[in-house]
Design a protein around this motif. Structure first.
Motif, PDB file in Angstrom:
ATOM      1  N   PHE A  38       0.835  -1.193   0.000  1.00 30.76           N
ATOM      2  CA  PHE A  38       0.000   0.000   0.000  1.00 30.76           C
ATOM      3  C   PHE A  38       0.875   1.250   0.000  1.00 30.76           C
ATOM      4  O   PHE A  38       1.956   1.262   0.586  1.00 30.76           O
ATOM      5  CB  PHE A  38      -0.910  -0.004   1.228  1.00 30.76           C
ATOM      6  N   TYR A  39       0.393   2.293  -0.650  1.00 29.67           N
ATOM      7  CA  TYR A  39       1.103   3.560  -0.770  1.00 29.67           C
ATOM      8  C   TYR A  39       0.115   4.690  -0.525  1.00 29.67           C
ATOM      9  O   TYR A  39      -1.087   4.527  -0.680  1.00 29.67           O
ATOM     10  CB  TYR A  39       1.700   3.721  -2.170  1.00 29.67           C
ATOM     11  N   VAL A  40       0.650   5.866  -0.176  1.00 32.06           N
ATOM     12  CA  VAL A  40      -0.176   7.065  -0.055  1.00 32.06           C
ATOM     13  C   VAL A  40       0.207   7.982  -1.207  1.00 32.06           C
ATOM     14  O   VAL A  40       1.379   8.321  -1.382  1.00 32.06           O
ATOM     15  CB  VAL A  40       0.035   7.771   1.305  1.00 32.06           C
ATOM     16  N   SER A  41      -0.791   8.341  -1.993  1.00 27.92           N
ATOM     17  CA  SER A  41      -0.577   9.177  -3.175  1.00 27.92           C
ATOM     18  C   SER A  41      -1.369  10.468  -3.047  1.00 27.92           C
ATOM     19  O   SER A  41      -2.294  10.570  -2.240  1.00 27.92           O
ATOM     20  CB  SER A  41      -1.039   8.439  -4.432  1.00 27.92           C
TER      21      SER A  41
ATOM     22  N   VAL B 127       0.980  15.058  -7.176  1.00 23.49           N
ATOM     23  CA  VAL B 127       2.334  14.504  -7.166  1.00 23.49           C
ATOM     24  C   VAL B 127       2.364  13.268  -8.056  1.00 23.49           C
ATOM     25  O   VAL B 127       1.487  12.415  -7.968  1.00 23.49           O
ATOM     26  CB  VAL B 127       2.771  14.148  -5.726  1.00 23.49           C
ATOM     27  N   GLU B 128       3.376  13.188  -8.905  1.00 23.05           N
ATOM     28  CA  GLU B 128       3.472  12.100  -9.877  1.00 23.05           C
ATOM     29  C   GLU B 128       3.656  10.728  -9.229  1.00 23.05           C
ATOM     30  O   GLU B 128       3.082   9.746  -9.672  1.00 23.05           O
ATOM     31  CB  GLU B 128       4.664  12.376 -10.804  1.00 23.05           C
ATOM     32  N   ARG B 129       4.484  10.646  -8.197  1.00 27.80           N
ATOM     33  CA  ARG B 129       4.797   9.367  -7.547  1.00 27.80           C
ATOM     34  C   ARG B 129       4.134   9.299  -6.177  1.00 27.80           C
ATOM     35  O   ARG B 129       3.701  10.296  -5.632  1.00 27.80           O
ATOM     36  CB  ARG B 129       6.310   9.251  -7.359  1.00 27.80           C
ATOM     37  N   ALA B 130       4.104   8.092  -5.628  1.00 23.86           N
ATOM     38  CA  ALA B 130       3.573   7.915  -4.272  1.00 23.86           C
ATOM     39  C   ALA B 130       4.400   8.741  -3.294  1.00 23.86           C
ATOM     40  O   ALA B 130       5.622   8.820  -3.411  1.00 23.86           O
ATOM     41  CB  ALA B 130       3.599   6.453  -3.882  1.00 23.86           C
ATOM     42  N   MET B 131       3.739   9.344  -2.347  1.00 22.14           N
ATOM     43  CA  MET B 131       4.428  10.186  -1.368  1.00 22.14           C
ATOM     44  C   MET B 131       4.937   9.384  -0.181  1.00 22.14           C
ATOM     45  O   MET B 131       5.978   9.705   0.375  1.00 22.14           O
ATOM     46  CB  MET B 131       3.494  11.299  -0.892  1.00 22.14           C
ATOM     47  N   LEU B 132       4.187   8.368   0.235  1.00 22.91           N
ATOM     48  CA  LEU B 132       4.581   7.526   1.359  1.00 22.91           C
ATOM     49  C   LEU B 132       4.389   6.064   0.988  1.00 22.91           C
ATOM     50  O   LEU B 132       3.466   5.714   0.266  1.00 22.91           O
ATOM     51  CB  LEU B 132       3.737   7.833   2.603  1.00 22.91           C
ATOM     52  N   GLY B 133       5.228   5.213   1.524  1.00 22.06           N
ATOM     53  CA  GLY B 133       5.093   3.781   1.303  1.00 22.06           C
ATOM     54  C   GLY B 133       6.427   3.173   0.949  1.00 22.06           C
ATOM     55  O   GLY B 133       7.413   3.889   0.821  1.00 22.06           O
TER      56      GLY B 133
ATOM     57  N   PHE C 173       3.723   0.156   2.476  1.00 25.51           N
ATOM     58  CA  PHE C 173       3.166  -0.309   3.737  1.00 25.51           C
ATOM     59  C   PHE C 173       2.665  -1.729   3.533  1.00 25.51           C
ATOM     60  O   PHE C 173       2.227  -2.081   2.438  1.00 25.51           O
ATOM     61  CB  PHE C 173       1.982   0.563   4.178  1.00 25.51           C
ATOM     62  N   LEU C 174       2.687  -2.530   4.582  1.00 26.77           N
ATOM     63  CA  LEU C 174       2.206  -3.907   4.493  1.00 26.77           C
ATOM     64  C   LEU C 174       0.695  -4.015   4.651  1.00 26.77           C
ATOM     65  O   LEU C 174       0.098  -4.990   4.219  1.00 26.77           O
ATOM     66  CB  LEU C 174       2.880  -4.780   5.554  1.00 26.77           C
ATOM     67  N   SER C 175       0.080  -3.019   5.272  1.00 33.17           N
ATOM     68  CA  SER C 175      -1.369  -3.090   5.486  1.00 33.17           C
ATOM     69  C   SER C 175      -2.024  -1.777   5.095  1.00 33.17           C
ATOM     70  O   SER C 175      -1.401  -0.706   5.129  1.00 33.17           O
ATOM     71  CB  SER C 175      -1.692  -3.399   6.953  1.00 33.17           C
ATOM     72  N   GLN C 176      -3.295  -1.881   4.755  1.00 29.12           N
ATOM     73  CA  GLN C 176      -4.057  -0.691   4.411  1.00 29.12           C
ATOM     74  C   GLN C 176      -4.196   0.216   5.642  1.00 29.12           C
ATOM     75  O   GLN C 176      -4.173   1.432   5.522  1.00 29.12           O
ATOM     76  CB  GLN C 176      -5.429  -1.075   3.869  1.00 29.12           C
ATOM     77  N   ALA C 177      -4.314  -0.377   6.822  1.00 28.28           N
ATOM     78  CA  ALA C 177      -4.439   0.410   8.050  1.00 28.28           C
ATOM     79  C   ALA C 177      -3.202   1.276   8.279  1.00 28.28           C
ATOM     80  O   ALA C 177      -3.315   2.445   8.661  1.00 28.28           O
ATOM     81  CB  ALA C 177      -4.672  -0.510   9.245  1.00 28.28           C
TER      82      ALA C 177
ATOM     83  N   THR D  36      -3.367   3.876  -2.183  1.00 28.03           N
ATOM     84  CA  THR D  36      -3.389   3.060  -3.394  1.00 28.03           C
ATOM     85  C   THR D  36      -2.735   1.720  -3.089  1.00 28.03           C
ATOM     86  O   THR D  36      -1.987   1.589  -2.121  1.00 28.03           O
ATOM     87  CB  THR D  36      -2.653   3.748  -4.561  1.00 28.03           C
ATOM     88  N   VAL D  37      -3.020   0.734  -3.910  1.00 30.56           N
ATOM     89  CA  VAL D  37      -2.476  -0.606  -3.703  1.00 30.56           C
ATOM     90  C   VAL D  37      -1.710  -1.026  -4.950  1.00 30.56           C
ATOM     91  O   VAL D  37      -2.072  -0.675  -6.067  1.00 30.56           O
ATOM     92  CB  VAL D  37      -3.595  -1.615  -3.358  1.00 30.56           C
TER      93      VAL D  37
END
Length: 95
Positions: free
Chosen positions: A23-26, A30-36, A38-42, A59-60
């Motif tokens: 999982f990533y935070v987009s 921003v063109e790319r994921a900002m954070l990630g 992550f192993l879980s959605q939580a 995003t997944v």
């Protein structure tokens, strides 16, 4: 390290860990994921909370396997974001 056949060999498994999703935070600006990753959605939801942006989304990304470095990076990202999100945020346990 351990000795095997007279030579030093690393201990532990060299095989990649099995995973089905990361999982990533987009953010739409921003063109790319900002954070990630992550192993879980939580954990990713905690990351989204840390960004404090209403436009941030989780995003997944589906993967076949996960190497050790990426796995531990994802574990660390989850721990850090949970710590910064604080109590009452998604994925943060109370106890």
């Amino acid at each position: 390290m351990s000795e095997k056949n007279g030579a030093l060999a690393p201990t532990g498994s060299a095989c990649p860990k099995k995973a089905t999703e990361l999982f990533y935070v987009s953010h739409p600006k921003v063109e790319r994921a900002m954070l990630g990753p992550f192993l879980s959605q939580a954990d990713a939801e905690c990351g989204r909370e840390v960004l404090r942006s209403a436009d941030a989304v989780v995003t997944v990304c589906f993967v076949d396997s996960l190497d050790e470095l990426t796995y531990w990076h994802a574990v660390n990202n989850g721990q850090v974001c949970r710590a910064f999100a604080g109590p009452g945020s998604p994925g943060v346990s109370h106890g």
